[in-house]
Design an enzyme around this catalytic site. Structure first.
Site, PDB file in Angstrom:
ATOM      1  N   LYS A 168      55.151 -49.424  12.553  1.00  0.00           N
ATOM      2  CA  LYS A 168      55.065 -48.014  12.968  1.00  0.00           C
ATOM      3  C   LYS A 168      53.985 -47.847  14.037  1.00  0.00           C
ATOM      4  CE  LYS A 168      56.902 -46.520   8.562  1.00  0.00           C
ATOM      5  NZ  LYS A 168      56.650 -46.167   7.168  1.00  0.00           N
ATOM      6  N   ASP A 176      56.751 -37.548   7.656  1.00  0.00           N
ATOM      7  CA  ASP A 176      57.738 -38.077   6.707  1.00  0.00           C
ATOM      8  C   ASP A 176      58.499 -36.937   6.036  1.00  0.00           C
ATOM      9  OD1 ASP A 176      58.207 -40.745   6.538  1.00  0.00           O
ATOM     10  OD2 ASP A 176      56.642 -41.177   5.069  1.00  0.00           O
ATOM     11  N   GLN A 203      51.533 -44.207   3.684  1.00  0.00           N
ATOM     12  CA  GLN A 203      52.576 -45.154   3.261  1.00  0.00           C
ATOM     13  C   GLN A 203      52.734 -45.124   1.737  1.00  0.00           C
ATOM     14  OE1 GLN A 203      54.523 -46.987   5.456  1.00  0.00           O
ATOM     15  NE2 GLN A 203      55.715 -47.486   3.637  1.00  0.00           N
TER      16      GLN A 203
END
Ligand code: NAP
Length: 294
Positions: free
Chosen positions: A54, A121, A98
């Protein structure tokens, strides 16, 4: 095989190029550089790879990218402090924590303090609620990737029967909302659903996000259906080497379907680019710009 292969890699590469060009224009015209921060807690090897990829892609697009690393035994307060600092940092437009987190850290506690405007997200309750109300700004990356693939390979899906197998916050629920918003007739299935093969046989669009290797059988697929395989499962191959397979028995399903995503090279390729798209959208919204063109 009779089905068309849905080439997620190619669609993702084209989207990435568009994002790159857009990022250059943002810098030139508005002096705006999107910023993405990743937060990794612990040393899970798969999470390390995801986070590294990422950050790498963010840099390759010309974004400002920063990574924060905490020990596996970090306290919840330590993680919350990092998120609060990033919430307050104007050079950071997207924050990615994460998942999964170590057991001493409650995911909900982290999501509850994460600024929804930086929630790239789209896991916060605020962004889930906006999606449900038809006013989505940041949409969960993998479901958005699926919608972009359907747009490219199917076009208008109004009135089609869509089945989503799996009801996770990360994928199943937002995917069902997006399909509904695109006027599909949506059914959701999960581990307690009865007669899954029957539900599958009705679906013009069959989306599997279960996490069980090759679970959906070829004979469950309606002839002419579009099959979207979200699953990523590592299995032992014949010669002992491991390989990735999806949640759908690919070869048999490809005999029935009109179009199908491979694993790898299908949905997975879209997810990371959609994360970058969200970071760009978050940066534009923060600067009062209209992200509709993305
Ligand atoms: P998850 O949170 O574990 O959810 C799995 C879902 O599958 C649950 O809703 C579960 O039902 C349902 N399920 C389990 N067994 C079932 C059965 N026998 N019949 C019907 N439904 C069943 O997983 P997730 O995060 O959504 O991910 C699912 C898969 O997609 C995984 O393989 C993951 O690696 C992959 N994934 C890929 C990407 C990508 O970038 N391509 C992104 C996200 C996820 P219950 O709710 O009843 O337990």
């Amino acid at each position: 095989m009779t089905a068309t292969l849905i080439d997620g890699k190619a669609v993702a590469a084209r989207l990435k190029q568009r994002l790159y060009e857009h990022t250059i224009r943002l810098k030139e015209i508005h002096d705006l550089v999107p910023g993405l921060a990743t937060v990794l807690v612990g040393d899970d090897p798969a999470s390390e790879v995801y986070v590294r990829n990422k950050n790498k892609m963010a840099q390759s697009l010309g974004f400002h990218s920063r990574s924060h690393r905490l020990a596996a035994n970090a306290s919840e307060d330590e993680v919350l402090d990092v998120v609060k600092t990033l919430n307050a940092d104007p050079s950071i437009h997207g924050i990615l924590v994460q998942m999964p987190l170590p057991p001493q850290i409650r995911e909900a506690a982290v999501l509850d303090i994460l600024d929804p405007g930086k929630d790239v997200d789209a896991l916060t309750a605020a962004n889930a609620g906006l999606l449900m109300s038809g006013r989505a700004r940041l949409v969960s990356c993998t479901p958005m990737g699926v919608m972009l693939l359907l747009k490219e390979y199917v076009g208008d899906i109004a009135g089609l029967e869509a089945l989503v197998i799996g009801r996770s916050l990360l994928f199943g629920k937002p995917a069902a909302q997006l399909l509904l918003a695109a006027n599909a007739t949506v059914t959701m299935a999960h581990s307690k659903s009865r007669n899954l093969p029957e539900l599958c046989r009705r679906a013009d669009i069959l989306v599997a996000a279960i996490g069980r290797p090759e679970f959906v059988q070829g004979e469950w697929v309606k002839p002419g259906a579009v099959v979207i395989d979200v699953g990523i499962n590592r299995v032992q191959g014949a010669e002992g080497a491991s390989r990735l397979v999806g949640d759908v028995a690919f070869s048999a399903a490809a005999e029935q379907a009109r179009a199908i995503t491979p694993v790898p090279g299908g949905v997975g390729a879209m997810t990371i680019v959609c994360l970058m798209r969200n970071t760009l959208i978050a940066a534009m919204l923060a600067a009062g710009l209209d992200p509709a063109l993305l």
